[in-house]
Design a protein around this motif. Structure first.
Motif, PDB file in Angstrom:
ATOM      1  N   ASP A 109       0.829  -1.204   0.000  1.00 55.48           N
ATOM      2  CA  ASP A 109       0.000   0.000   0.000  1.00 55.48           C
ATOM      3  C   ASP A 109       0.863   1.254   0.000  1.00 55.48           C
ATOM      4  O   ASP A 109       0.567   2.220  -0.696  1.00 55.48           O
ATOM      5  CB  ASP A 109      -0.946   0.017   1.208  1.00 55.48           C
ATOM      6  CG  ASP A 109      -2.062  -1.002   1.090  1.00 55.48           C
ATOM      7  OD1 ASP A 109      -2.252  -1.572  -0.007  1.00 55.48           O
ATOM      8  OD2 ASP A 109      -2.747  -1.241   2.103  1.00 55.48           O
ATOM      9  N   THR A 110       1.940   1.236   0.785  1.00 60.92           N
ATOM     10  CA  THR A 110       2.846   2.378   0.841  1.00 60.92           C
ATOM     11  C   THR A 110       3.499   2.607  -0.510  1.00 60.92           C
ATOM     12  O   THR A 110       3.625   3.739  -0.973  1.00 60.92           O
ATOM     13  CB  THR A 110       3.913   2.158   1.931  1.00 60.92           C
ATOM     14  OG1 THR A 110       3.253   2.000   3.195  1.00 60.92           O
ATOM     15  CG2 THR A 110       4.865   3.329   2.021  1.00 60.92           C
ATOM     16  N   GLN A 139       0.876   4.029  -2.846  1.00 62.36           N
ATOM     17  CA  GLN A 139       0.631   5.424  -2.499  1.00 62.36           C
ATOM     18  C   GLN A 139       1.739   6.307  -3.060  1.00 62.36           C
ATOM     19  O   GLN A 139       1.468   7.367  -3.637  1.00 62.36           O
ATOM     20  CB  GLN A 139       0.553   5.592  -0.987  1.00 62.36           C
ATOM     21  CG  GLN A 139       0.324   7.032  -0.562  1.00 62.36           C
ATOM     22  CD  GLN A 139       0.354   7.196   0.957  1.00 62.36           C
ATOM     23  OE1 GLN A 139       0.557   6.242   1.702  1.00 62.36           O
ATOM     24  NE2 GLN A 139       0.166   8.409   1.404  1.00 62.36           N
ATOM     25  N   TYR A 191       1.281   6.713  -6.816  1.00 63.14           N
ATOM     26  CA  TYR A 191       0.190   7.635  -7.142  1.00 63.14           C
ATOM     27  C   TYR A 191       0.572   9.080  -6.830  1.00 63.14           C
ATOM     28  O   TYR A 191       0.228   9.997  -7.583  1.00 63.14           O
ATOM     29  CB  TYR A 191      -1.100   7.250  -6.413  1.00 63.14           C
ATOM     30  CG  TYR A 191      -1.865   6.167  -7.122  1.00 63.14           C
ATOM     31  CD1 TYR A 191      -2.556   6.431  -8.300  1.00 63.14           C
ATOM     32  CD2 TYR A 191      -1.888   4.867  -6.636  1.00 63.14           C
ATOM     33  CE1 TYR A 191      -3.262   5.437  -8.967  1.00 63.14           C
ATOM     34  CE2 TYR A 191      -2.591   3.860  -7.296  1.00 63.14           C
ATOM     35  CZ  TYR A 191      -3.269   4.159  -8.459  1.00 63.14           C
ATOM     36  OH  TYR A 191      -3.964   3.174  -9.119  1.00 63.14           O
ATOM     37  N   GLU A 192       1.281   9.302  -5.740  1.00 64.33           N
ATOM     38  CA  GLU A 192       1.717  10.658  -5.414  1.00 64.33           C
ATOM     39  C   GLU A 192       2.679  11.186  -6.470  1.00 64.33           C
ATOM     40  O   GLU A 192       2.615  12.351  -6.851  1.00 64.33           O
ATOM     41  CB  GLU A 192       2.365  10.690  -4.027  1.00 64.33           C
ATOM     42  CG  GLU A 192       1.359  10.557  -2.899  1.00 64.33           C
ATOM     43  CD  GLU A 192       1.996  10.453  -1.526  1.00 64.33           C
ATOM     44  OE1 GLU A 192       3.242  10.376  -1.431  1.00 64.33           O
ATOM     45  OE2 GLU A 192       1.238  10.447  -0.549  1.00 64.33           O
TER      46      GLU A 192
END
Length: 85
Positions: free
Chosen positions: A54-55, A58, A61-62
């Motif tokens: 997930d990290t 994330q 996506y960032e």
């Protein structure tokens, strides 16, 4: 009956392994505790891996979001530059 690997892989249990093996094979209550421990360790590891995934997602996506922000600003600046002519 085999002893779960999670019991062998814990340094805290290392010096008690002989007792753990005997109790695991002979005492049903101890076996249930050990089995529950192994299940919780397995689930905990799954959540740890998921959190890492997930990290990573994330961060991806960032990064893409920041690139798109820059692209939006470039587009607007180019459009404004064309209007100045």
């Amino acid at each position: 009956m085999t002893i779960p690997k999670a019991l062998y892989n814990n340094n805290k249990f290392e010096k008690f392994m002989e007792s753990i093996i005997i109790l695991y094979l002979a005492d049903d209550e101890f076996k249930v505790i050990c089995d529950d421990y192994c299940i919780t360790k397995m689930i905990s590891e799954q959540y740890k891996k998921k959190k890492e995934e997930d990290t990573r997602c994330q961060a991806e996506y960032e990064s893409v979001s920041a690139e798109l922000e820059d692209e939006i600003l470039r587009f607007i600046k180019n459009l404004n530059a064309e209007d100045d002519f």
